[in-house]
Scaffold this motif. Sequence first.
Motif, short mmCIF file in Angstrom:
data_model
loop_
_atom_site.label_atom_id
_atom_site.label_comp_id
_atom_site.label_asym_id
_atom_site.label_seq_id
_atom_site.Cartn_x
_atom_site.Cartn_y
_atom_site.Cartn_z
N ALA A 1 0.83 -1.21 0.00
CA ALA A 1 0.00 0.00 0.00
C ALA A 1 0.86 1.26 0.00
CB ALA A 1 -0.93 -0.02 1.22
N CYS A 2 1.91 1.23 0.81
CA CYS A 2 2.80 2.41 0.90
C CYS A 2 3.56 2.63 -0.41
CB CYS A 2 3.78 2.25 2.05
SG CYS A 2 3.00 2.24 3.69
N SER A 3 4.04 1.54 -1.02
CA SER A 3 4.83 1.68 -2.24
C SER A 3 3.98 2.14 -3.42
CB SER A 3 5.51 0.34 -2.58
OG SER A 3 4.56 -0.64 -2.92
N ILE A 4 2.74 1.65 -3.52
CA ILE A 4 1.87 2.05 -4.62
C ILE A 4 1.47 3.51 -4.50
CG2 ILE A 4 -0.46 1.74 -5.56
CD1 ILE A 4 -0.09 -1.27 -5.24
N SER A 5 1.24 3.96 -3.25
CA SER A 5 0.80 5.34 -3.04
C SER A 5 1.96 6.30 -2.80
CB SER A 5 -0.17 5.40 -1.86
OG SER A 5 -1.31 4.62 -2.12
N GLY A 6 3.17 5.78 -2.61
CA GLY A 6 4.34 6.63 -2.45
C GLY A 6 4.44 7.32 -1.12
N ILE A 7 3.92 6.72 -0.05
CA ILE A 7 4.01 7.35 1.28
C ILE A 7 5.26 6.78 1.98
CG2 ILE A 7 1.64 8.07 1.59
CD1 ILE A 7 0.97 5.45 2.86
N ILE A 8 6.34 7.51 1.88
CA ILE A 8 7.66 7.02 2.29
C ILE A 8 7.80 6.90 3.80
CG2 ILE A 8 10.14 7.50 2.21
CD1 ILE A 8 9.63 8.92 -0.45
N GLU B 1 9.96 -10.29 0.06
CA GLU B 1 8.83 -9.47 -0.37
C GLU B 1 8.83 -8.10 0.32
OE1 GLU B 1 6.37 -9.56 -2.65
OE2 GLU B 1 7.48 -11.24 -3.48
N HIS B 2 9.22 -8.06 1.58
CA HIS B 2 9.25 -6.78 2.29
C HIS B 2 10.33 -5.86 1.71
CE1 HIS B 2 7.78 -9.83 5.27
NE2 HIS B 2 6.80 -8.96 5.31
N TYR B 3 11.52 -6.44 1.45
CA TYR B 3 12.57 -5.64 0.84
C TYR B 3 12.18 -5.18 -0.56
CZ TYR B 3 15.99 -6.49 4.54
OH TYR B 3 16.65 -6.50 5.74
N GLY B 4 11.47 -6.06 -1.30
CA GLY B 4 11.01 -5.67 -2.63
C GLY B 4 10.06 -4.49 -2.59
N CYS B 5 9.15 -4.48 -1.61
CA CYS B 5 8.22 -3.35 -1.46
C CYS B 5 8.97 -2.06 -1.12
CB CYS B 5 7.20 -3.67 -0.37
SG CYS B 5 6.02 -4.95 -0.80
N MET B 6 9.99 -2.18 -0.26
CA MET B 6 10.77 -0.98 0.10
C MET B 6 11.54 -0.45 -1.10
SD MET B 6 9.89 -0.25 3.06
CE MET B 6 10.99 1.17 3.17
N LEU B 7 12.04 -1.34 -1.94
CA LEU B 7 12.74 -0.89 -3.16
C LEU B 7 11.77 -0.20 -4.11
CD1 LEU B 7 15.03 -3.99 -3.75
CD2 LEU B 7 15.80 -1.67 -3.25
N ASP B 8 10.54 -0.74 -4.21
CA ASP B 8 9.51 -0.06 -5.02
C ASP B 8 9.26 1.35 -4.48
OD1 ASP B 8 9.21 -2.30 -6.61
OD2 ASP B 8 7.53 -3.11 -5.44
N LEU B 9 9.19 1.46 -3.17
CA LEU B 9 8.91 2.75 -2.53
C LEU B 9 10.05 3.75 -2.78
CD1 LEU B 9 7.08 4.43 -0.74
CD2 LEU B 9 8.10 3.33 1.25
N LEU B 10 11.30 3.27 -2.63
CA LEU B 10 12.45 4.14 -2.86
C LEU B 10 12.54 4.54 -4.34
CD1 LEU B 10 15.10 2.31 -0.64
CD2 LEU B 10 14.05 4.54 -0.19
N GLY B 11 12.25 3.60 -5.21
CA GLY B 11 12.27 3.91 -6.64
C GLY B 11 11.23 4.93 -7.01
N ARG B 12 10.06 4.84 -6.38
CA ARG B 12 9.00 5.79 -6.67
C ARG B 12 9.41 7.22 -6.32
NH1 ARG B 12 3.45 5.35 -7.25
NH2 ARG B 12 2.30 7.25 -6.76
N CYS C 1 -2.85 5.80 -8.93
CA CYS C 1 -1.43 5.44 -8.81
C CYS C 1 -0.52 6.65 -8.79
CB CYS C 1 -1.01 4.49 -9.93
SG CYS C 1 -0.81 5.30 -11.54
N GLY C 2 -1.06 7.85 -9.04
CA GLY C 2 -0.21 9.05 -9.09
C GLY C 2 0.74 9.04 -10.27
N ASP C 3 0.37 8.34 -11.34
CA ASP C 3 1.17 8.23 -12.57
C ASP C 3 2.51 7.53 -12.32
OD1 ASP C 3 -0.82 9.53 -13.97
OD2 ASP C 3 0.04 11.51 -13.62
#
Length: 802
Positions: free
Chosen positions: A540-547, A568-579, A798-800
């Motif tokens: 949820a955090c990675s898709i919405s970009g709430i760091i 999976e948790h590290y993958g979500c954090m990488l998605d968030l950082l990439g966003r 998704c905020g583009d």
Amino acid sequence: MAASLAPSYSRQICSAQHVQRVNSAKPDQTHDVSIKQRATRSTRLRKKFSALKFSTRQEDISEIRALISYVNSGFMEDAFYLFENMNTRDPFAWNVIIRGLSSNGYPQEAIDFYYRMQLLGIQADNFTYPFVIKACSGSFSLLEGQKVHLKLIKAGLDLDIYICNSLVSMYAKLGCIELAQKVFVDMPVRDLVSWNSMISGYVSAGEGWNALTCFQEMLLVGFRPDRFSTISALGACSIECNLRYGKEIHGQAIRNAFVLDVKVQTSLIDMYGKCGSVHHAERLFESVSQKSIVLWNAMIGGYSLNGRVQESFACFKKMQEDDNLNADIITAINLLPACAPIGAFLQGKTIHGFAIRKGFLPHLILETTLIDMYGNCGEQLLARRIFNSMHERNLISWNTMIAAYVQNGDNRKALELFQDLWFVPFNPDAMTLTSILPAYAEVASVVEGKQIHGYIMKVNLGSSTFISNSIIYMYAKCGDLETAQRVFDEMLFKDVVSWNTIIMAYAIHGFSAKSIALFSEMREEGIEPNTSTFVSLLTACSISGIIDEGWEFFSSMKRDYKIDPGIEHYGCMLDLLGRSGQLEQAKCLISEMPLTPTARIWGSLLAASRNNRNIELADLAAKQILNLEHDNTGCYVLLANMYAEEGRWEDVDRIKHLMRNRGLERTVGSSTVGINNKTHKFTNLDKSHANINMIYDVLHIMSRKIKEHRSIFRVSKFFPLDVISKRLSSPEYHSVRLAICYGLVTIPLGDPVLVRKNIRICEACHRAASKISEITKREIVVGDPKMYHHFRNGRCSCGDYW
């Protein structure tokens, strides 16, 4: 998420193994369920036989004695010959020969002799019917059993305690537990055998709670359990994984001096293993001086079922070395589940080969376990080969094959097999539906999802927590978030999986605030979060970009809940950082993580590189992915697109050449939209739809309006003119736009236009959907494999960034 909802068939198969092991370890309870009953009936037969001495010639008595001797020794040919040549054949002689046929593996012949007896006008009595009922059970003939039941009701023998006990066992063994229960409830008098038969029947039907309830009622009315009661009750604890009640029954076994009985010991070890208490099983196992093959098998199964792979194989080796015992079918069945957790495909094949050499096949449970093993090892083709070659299949076999397809992403094949199930004499059960619902979630439409939901409600399985969890996930993945929430609200009991599923449902639709609010509700309800909970929250955090919230949840895992972050948790954090464009931090996180990076990790870095136009980092990530997964088509396509945008045409050709050499093809994009309970499918440049002219008219109108407001699809100054021309026009006819346009003119105003796409939506179509939602004032929902995009008034959830 589908994997977390998919049931573990190893436990279901092992429950079937337990029933088989217990049934093989104790006498048949259809007639001679206990030693006490056999002794009682033998006494009655002897009295009847003694009475014959006063009315029968000495020669006839000798013949009857010889007949009984032949039957008891299993010499049925001699018994037939003697029977056919007897001077007189009274009901006693008929009962003896029917008993012999029934007890020596000739159930159908026993039934035939019963009918022959009737044709000759010889009246069956209360000694005849238990043998005939046992034969009906042995021949798996429910119809014959019901005929016999009707006959004995007419004869006024339906209240005889011995006959009723036989009926209870017969109906239970034939899978008619409701009929068994009715006979049991209607009995005017019950003995210990009656209770044992009912408890064993519940266990055979997999109804552990009913078995334990029946066992408790037996104690309350004053019966003291014997070893058969204890074995069945322990089997019920295994089914329900009820360790507390299992320990109570262990205590009763000690008080009743059954704990030294080898069959009780085996059942105890089996129960502790299935309830996850391996150390209790080990302690009991080590206390036994003389270990049989059954005891070793129970211990091996306990290790295997609890993921103690090394201990499982070590126990097998010790069995061969210390006690010089050879593996049997049950050994192979118990070892196979240990192969999947470590990806021990070769070990699994070795066990398969061993089973073939030893002549263990065909064997229903062993073949089903092999299907499960191959499915868990990613070899669904081998699993299907075994399934197709099975001489006999039960519902568990079908469930296991369906689950194998779902686990490996072959959702279409899973749905096809599920459709085939309707043409065989098995009705889908809770495990079938729990397995197939994730497949509906991935590839089906909302319409098809509602159809399977309707069937579930029709067969009264809607109250099952497992099934409700799967239904929530299915609706969320099909895009119907409102129905998913309604199913969640109507659940009678919500477990941690229920909360995880609804949190993930809102996450993949881009509503992170609702996901976080649900997490707070979950904690207020006293539900402890687990690993999957934090995957849902971080998604949820990675898709919405709430760091900030993402880092807080990630840190709280270890700090507050003692949960170690996984891949999976590290993958979500990488998605968030990439966003957020923090690529350097993303690289540091990979280098510092205590786990070996997988394709999932490098895939997150590749996606971040693409969105931040960092071609060098993308090269690094792609190289790592292709070292781990040579057939990752998405990686090749993504990298080729990035090279094209940078004008590196030689690299584009190189990637395409690699794909051709490895036999990889780009997935053909398609989109579906549901209209009036029918699913309409479109591909790029589709011309096959019946209303295609109208669709293209709407598409051209939308395209003209969009071009007034949108920038040209991103091209590089290095693109050749013919490529620029081609790429400018091609997105206009992508499948997702055709589906949206058809939905706009056919879906009533006020309802969202819901479209599902099998691959990631491209940037041009994403911008187009945003503009169309603004121009038409309609909500447009587009679901791709990763998430759902909710377009409202020119903005996407998704905020583009996706």
